[in-house]
Enzyme design. Structure first.
Site, PDB file in Angstrom:
ATOM      1  N   ILE A 155       0.836  -1.211   0.000  1.00 49.13           N
ATOM      2  CA  ILE A 155       0.000   0.000   0.000  1.00 49.13           C
ATOM      3  C   ILE A 155       0.868   1.258   0.000  1.00 49.13           C
ATOM      4  O   ILE A 155       0.627   2.200  -0.762  1.00 49.13           O
ATOM      5  CB  ILE A 155      -0.973   0.001   1.206  1.00 49.13           C
ATOM      6  CG1 ILE A 155      -1.944  -1.187   1.073  1.00 49.13           C
ATOM      7  CG2 ILE A 155      -1.741   1.314   1.301  1.00 49.13           C
ATOM      8  CD1 ILE A 155      -2.802  -1.458   2.301  1.00 49.13           C
ATOM      9  N   THR A 232      -4.494   5.256   7.407  1.00 49.38           N
ATOM     10  CA  THR A 232      -5.435   4.274   6.842  1.00 49.38           C
ATOM     11  C   THR A 232      -4.926   2.864   7.157  1.00 49.38           C
ATOM     12  O   THR A 232      -5.314   1.909   6.505  1.00 49.38           O
ATOM     13  CB  THR A 232      -5.594   4.436   5.312  1.00 49.38           C
ATOM     14  OG1 THR A 232      -4.297   4.329   4.713  1.00 49.38           O
ATOM     15  CG2 THR A 232      -6.224   5.755   4.951  1.00 49.38           C
ATOM     16  N   SER A 233      -4.042   2.768   8.153  1.00 53.03           N
ATOM     17  CA  SER A 233      -3.432   1.454   8.417  1.00 53.03           C
ATOM     18  C   SER A 233      -4.100   0.736   9.594  1.00 53.03           C
ATOM     19  O   SER A 233      -4.963  -0.118   9.384  1.00 53.03           O
ATOM     20  CB  SER A 233      -1.935   1.623   8.630  1.00 53.03           C
ATOM     21  OG  SER A 233      -1.310   0.374   8.534  1.00 53.03           O
ATOM     22  N   ARG A 234      -3.720   1.076  10.811  1.00 48.28           N
ATOM     23  CA  ARG A 234      -4.378   0.522  12.000  1.00 48.28           C
ATOM     24  C   ARG A 234      -4.446   1.621  13.059  1.00 48.28           C
ATOM     25  O   ARG A 234      -3.481   2.372  13.251  1.00 48.28           O
ATOM     26  CB  ARG A 234      -3.612  -0.684  12.559  1.00 48.28           C
ATOM     27  CG  ARG A 234      -3.821  -1.973  11.790  1.00 48.28           C
ATOM     28  CD  ARG A 234      -5.258  -2.510  11.885  1.00 48.28           C
ATOM     29  NE  ARG A 234      -5.450  -3.724  11.099  1.00 48.28           N
ATOM     30  CZ  ARG A 234      -5.911  -3.768   9.860  1.00 48.28           C
ATOM     31  NH1 ARG A 234      -6.231  -2.652   9.224  1.00 48.28           N
ATOM     32  NH2 ARG A 234      -6.064  -4.930   9.240  1.00 48.28           N
ATOM     33  N   ASP A 258      -8.940   6.561   8.721  1.00 46.31           N
ATOM     34  CA  ASP A 258      -9.915   5.548   8.295  1.00 46.31           C
ATOM     35  C   ASP A 258      -9.968   4.438   9.341  1.00 46.31           C
ATOM     36  O   ASP A 258     -10.775   3.518   9.230  1.00 46.31           O
ATOM     37  CB  ASP A 258      -9.478   4.971   6.937  1.00 46.31           C
ATOM     38  CG  ASP A 258     -10.488   3.987   6.374  1.00 46.31           C
ATOM     39  OD1 ASP A 258     -11.683   4.352   6.288  1.00 46.31           O
ATOM     40  OD2 ASP A 258     -10.107   2.850   6.029  1.00 46.31           O
ATOM     41  N   GLU A 263     -11.804   1.258  17.516  1.00 43.96           N
ATOM     42  CA  GLU A 263     -12.867   1.109  16.505  1.00 43.96           C
ATOM     43  C   GLU A 263     -13.704  -0.156  16.668  1.00 43.96           C
ATOM     44  O   GLU A 263     -14.826  -0.225  16.147  1.00 43.96           O
ATOM     45  CB  GLU A 263     -12.278   1.168  15.085  1.00 43.96           C
ATOM     46  CG  GLU A 263     -11.454  -0.047  14.691  1.00 43.96           C
ATOM     47  CD  GLU A 263     -10.953   0.022  13.246  1.00 43.96           C
ATOM     48  OE1 GLU A 263     -10.360   1.045  12.872  1.00 43.96           O
ATOM     49  OE2 GLU A 263     -11.166  -0.957  12.510  1.00 43.96           O
ATOM     50  N   HIS A 295     -13.230   2.757   8.355  1.00 46.93           N
ATOM     51  CA  HIS A 295     -12.481   1.594   7.833  1.00 46.93           C
ATOM     52  C   HIS A 295     -13.039   1.141   6.474  1.00 46.93           C
ATOM     53  O   HIS A 295     -13.395  -0.026   6.284  1.00 46.93           O
ATOM     54  CB  HIS A 295     -12.505   0.432   8.845  1.00 46.93           C
ATOM     55  CG  HIS A 295     -11.282  -0.427   8.760  1.00 46.93           C
ATOM     56  ND1 HIS A 295     -10.590  -0.847   9.862  1.00 46.93           N
ATOM     57  CD2 HIS A 295     -10.607  -0.921   7.694  1.00 46.93           C
ATOM     58  CE1 HIS A 295      -9.558  -1.583   9.479  1.00 46.93           C
ATOM     59  NE2 HIS A 295      -9.542  -1.636   8.157  1.00 46.93           N
ATOM     60  N   GLN A 296     -13.112   2.095   5.558  1.00 50.24           N
ATOM     61  CA  GLN A 296     -13.673   1.786   4.242  1.00 50.24           C
ATOM     62  C   GLN A 296     -12.644   1.848   3.119  1.00 50.24           C
ATOM     63  O   GLN A 296     -12.988   1.692   1.954  1.00 50.24           O
ATOM     64  CB  GLN A 296     -14.832   2.746   3.923  1.00 50.24           C
ATOM     65  CG  GLN A 296     -14.383   4.177   3.603  1.00 50.24           C
ATOM     66  CD  GLN A 296     -15.500   5.055   3.087  1.00 50.24           C
ATOM     67  OE1 GLN A 296     -16.311   5.548   3.871  1.00 50.24           O
ATOM     68  NE2 GLN A 296     -15.577   5.273   1.782  1.00 50.24           N
ATOM     69  N   ALA A 297     -11.359   2.048   3.486  1.00 49.91           N
ATOM     70  CA  ALA A 297     -10.354   2.238   2.426  1.00 49.91           C
ATOM     71  C   ALA A 297     -10.287   1.049   1.479  1.00 49.91           C
ATOM     72  O   ALA A 297      -9.991   1.195   0.300  1.00 49.91           O
ATOM     73  CB  ALA A 297      -8.988   2.516   3.043  1.00 49.91           C
ATOM     74  N   PHE A 298     -10.592  -0.146   1.996  1.00 47.41           N
ATOM     75  CA  PHE A 298     -10.493  -1.354   1.158  1.00 47.41           C
ATOM     76  C   PHE A 298     -11.708  -1.517   0.245  1.00 47.41           C
ATOM     77  O   PHE A 298     -11.690  -2.361  -0.649  1.00 47.41           O
ATOM     78  CB  PHE A 298     -10.394  -2.597   2.064  1.00 47.41           C
ATOM     79  CG  PHE A 298     -11.702  -2.925   2.735  1.00 47.41           C
ATOM     80  CD1 PHE A 298     -12.123  -2.230   3.848  1.00 47.41           C
ATOM     81  CD2 PHE A 298     -12.549  -3.902   2.211  1.00 47.41           C
ATOM     82  CE1 PHE A 298     -13.353  -2.501   4.454  1.00 47.41           C
ATOM     83  CE2 PHE A 298     -13.780  -4.180   2.807  1.00 47.41           C
ATOM     84  CZ  PHE A 298     -14.176  -3.470   3.946  1.00 47.41           C
TER      85      PHE A 298
HETATM   86  P1  NAD Z   1       2.770  -4.846   3.666  1.00 50.51           P
HETATM   87  O1  NAD Z   1       3.086  -5.994   4.573  1.00 50.51           O
HETATM   88  O2  NAD Z   1       2.873  -5.032   2.197  1.00 50.51           O
HETATM   89  O3  NAD Z   1       3.696  -3.594   4.058  1.00 50.51           O
HETATM   90  C1  NAD Z   1       3.963  -3.202   5.357  1.00 50.51           C
HETATM   91  C2  NAD Z   1       5.312  -2.457   5.339  1.00 50.51           C
HETATM   92  O4  NAD Z   1       5.537  -1.943   6.652  1.00 50.51           O
HETATM   93  C3  NAD Z   1       6.499  -3.364   4.990  1.00 50.51           C
HETATM   94  O5  NAD Z   1       7.294  -2.763   3.992  1.00 50.51           O
HETATM   95  C4  NAD Z   1       7.251  -3.495   6.298  1.00 50.51           C
HETATM   96  O6  NAD Z   1       8.658  -3.647   6.143  1.00 50.51           O
HETATM   97  C5  NAD Z   1       6.907  -2.150   6.947  1.00 50.51           C
HETATM   98  N1  NAD Z   1       7.151  -2.132   8.384  1.00 50.51           N
HETATM   99  C6  NAD Z   1       7.051  -3.150   9.281  1.00 50.51           C
HETATM  100  N2  NAD Z   1       7.411  -2.724  10.502  1.00 50.51           N
HETATM  101  C7  NAD Z   1       7.747  -1.418  10.369  1.00 50.51           C
HETATM  102  C8  NAD Z   1       8.211  -0.429  11.278  1.00 50.51           C
HETATM  103  N3  NAD Z   1       8.429  -0.720  12.559  1.00 50.51           N
HETATM  104  N4  NAD Z   1       8.453   0.811  10.804  1.00 50.51           N
HETATM  105  C9  NAD Z   1       8.269   1.109   9.491  1.00 50.51           C
HETATM  106  N5  NAD Z   1       7.847   0.205   8.579  1.00 50.51           N
HETATM  107  C10 NAD Z   1       7.588  -1.031   9.022  1.00 50.51           C
HETATM  108  O7  NAD Z   1       1.328  -4.368   4.089  1.00 50.51           O
HETATM  109  P2  NAD Z   1       0.304  -3.490   3.211  1.00 50.51           P
HETATM  110  O8  NAD Z   1      -0.523  -4.397   2.361  1.00 50.51           O
HETATM  111  O9  NAD Z   1       1.018  -2.368   2.579  1.00 50.51           O
HETATM  112  O10 NAD Z   1      -0.660  -2.956   4.365  1.00 50.51           O
HETATM  113  C11 NAD Z   1      -0.211  -2.035   5.336  1.00 50.51           C
HETATM  114  C12 NAD Z   1      -1.239  -1.968   6.439  1.00 50.51           C
HETATM  115  O11 NAD Z   1      -2.432  -1.369   5.930  1.00 50.51           O
HETATM  116  C13 NAD Z   1      -1.706  -3.349   6.935  1.00 50.51           C
HETATM  117  O12 NAD Z   1      -0.857  -3.808   7.976  1.00 50.51           O
HETATM  118  C14 NAD Z   1      -3.089  -3.079   7.429  1.00 50.51           C
HETATM  119  O13 NAD Z   1      -3.009  -2.828   8.816  1.00 50.51           O
HETATM  120  C15 NAD Z   1      -3.524  -1.800   6.710  1.00 50.51           C
HETATM  121  N6  NAD Z   1      -4.682  -1.971   5.824  1.00 50.51           N
HETATM  122  C16 NAD Z   1      -5.759  -1.150   5.988  1.00 50.51           C
HETATM  123  C17 NAD Z   1      -6.868  -1.267   5.150  1.00 50.51           C
HETATM  124  C18 NAD Z   1      -8.072  -0.373   5.281  1.00 50.51           C
HETATM  125  O14 NAD Z   1      -9.137  -0.672   4.714  1.00 50.51           O
HETATM  126  N7  NAD Z   1      -7.975   0.748   5.962  1.00 50.51           N
HETATM  127  C19 NAD Z   1      -6.875  -2.252   4.153  1.00 50.51           C
HETATM  128  C20 NAD Z   1      -5.758  -3.060   4.013  1.00 50.51           C
HETATM  129  C21 NAD Z   1      -4.664  -2.919   4.847  1.00 50.51           C
END
Ligand code: NAD
Length: 330
Positions: A155, A232-234, A258, A263, A295-298
């Site tokens: 992402i 938009t991560s966690r 998001d 949540e 939490h609708q980004a996906f």
């Molecule tokens: P991914 O595993 O492809 O990428 C995660 C990246 O974070 C990796 O490059 C990893 O090396 C890096 N990372 C790990 N620990 C770290 C740290 N301490 N500091 C900096 N970087 C670090 O995951 P992704 O598919 O890109 O997804 C990222 C996050 O997005 C997921 O973990 C999930 O929580 C979130 N997500 C949210 C939604 C949504 O609808 N809002 C949908 C999908 C995923």
């Protein structure tokens, strides 16, 4: 294979029902969220299909194990909701959907940025009331801003490409640098440098013990005044109490989220007839420079199709005793 499908929404049922006939599995769609109280509903099923806010802790896993569940197929990328050590101890295998549409999340991230920077959410409401005044709608250009990206996985990389397309300078921090990103102009740097130089900071790392509250009081003190912070991560990547304080001081000038630390008891439900008991989200909702989506980004057609396809392929691999390429291990 009998699959107990927890936390079902209509859009899940639509996307899975259209594909499952090709696999011959039986899916029982359950509205209940998975936790230790609802886990017994998995009785008689080989597989549980779960989502981001299901609570797959040790208590839940023990019940699932007693009910004969051998596989938990997460229909999401993140797996911080699972006690992986306990699952290993009980012999329950965990699979996930590592990347279904990184662009879906990256594009929503940009939607939050552009909404906040151009105040389109306010303009939309004004125009509907025939208020065509532009007072208070002054925005700022994204072009030539410095954007800090934490986590350049699937992402984060899709997000970096969009930011570069807008003409931004992109700084990034990741525990593993990516050669493709460096080639296209992303500059990796320390977290401190990223905090100090970015006007917009976007979080794309997973939630782990290392990243829990990666945005805390100390981190925000290192940022420029008025920084735009996007998550938009966690939710728990940001210390909510600290960000409220930073918003009051103007240190954080815009917040787009998001995901939210608490949540689990709020998102994916219509609570419009209820009194919200969460004072922190209520406070966040009062700021004019805070934008929250639930939490609708996906949530795009393309992503839902890919989630259903990969989840069913993961289950099919388990059913045929093949290698689980998307297994998550402790
Ligand atoms: P991914 O595993 O492809 O990428 C995660 C990246 O974070 C990796 O490059 C990893 O090396 C890096 N990372 C790990 N620990 C770290 C740290 N301490 N500091 C900096 N970087 C670090 O995951 P992704 O598919 O890109 O997804 C990222 C996050 O997005 C997921 O973990 C999930 O929580 C979130 N997500 C949210 C939604 C949504 O609808 N809002 C949908 C999908 C995923």
């Amino acid at each position: 294979m009998r699959i107990a499908f927890f936390s079902t929404k209509k859009y899940d049922q639509d996307s899975f029902s259209s594909l499952v006939k090709d696999y011959g599995f039986q899916i029982d769609f359950l509205e209940a969220k998975l936790d230790h109280q609802s886990a017994m509903l998995a009785q008689g099923h080989d597989v549980v299909c779960a989502f981001v806010n299901d609570q797959i802790d040790s208590k839940t896993l023990e019940i699932l194990s007693k009910e004969g569940v051998k596989l938990i197929a997460l229909r999401c990328a993140g797996y911080n909701q699972v006690d992986l050590e306990k699952a290993k101890e009980l012999g329950i295998r965990i699979v996930r959907v590592p990347a279904y549409s990184p662009e879906a999340v990256a594009e929503h991230t940009f939607a939050l940025i552009l909404t906040l920077s151009r105040k389109t959410h306010k303009a939309y409401n004004r125009v509907r009331e025939s208020n065509f005044s532009l007072e208070g709608l002054t925005g700022f250009n994204i072009f030539q801003k410095t954007v800090g990206v934490i986590g350049t996985g699937a992402i984060g990389r899709a997000f970096c490409k969009i930011a570069l397309g807008f003409g931004c300078k992109v700084l990034a921090f990741d525990v593993m640098e990516n050669a493709e990103m460096k080639k296209i102009g992303v500059q990796y740097c320390s977290l401190d440098k990223l905090f100090a130089h970015s006007q917009i900071i976007s979080l794309h790392c997973p939630l782990t013990p290392d990243t829990h509250h990666i945005i805390n009081k100390k981190a925000m003190e290192k940022m420029k005044d008025g920084t735009m912070l996007i998550n938009t991560s966690r939710g728990a990547l940001i210390d909510t109490k600290a960000v409220i304080s930073a918003l009051k001081k103007g240190k954080v000038g815009f917040l787009g989220i998001d995901v939210y630390e608490q949540e689990e008891d709020l998102f994916f439900q219509n609570l419009s007839e209820q009194i919200l008991k969460d004072d922190q989200i209520s406070r966040l909702m009062t700021f004019p420079n805070v934008l929250i989506t639930g939490h609708q980004a996906f949530l795009t057609k393309e992503a839902l199709h890919q989630i259903a396809f990969t989840t069913l392929e993961n289950i099919a691999a388990f059913a045929s005793d093949s290698e689980l390429v998307n297994e998550v291990k402790a």
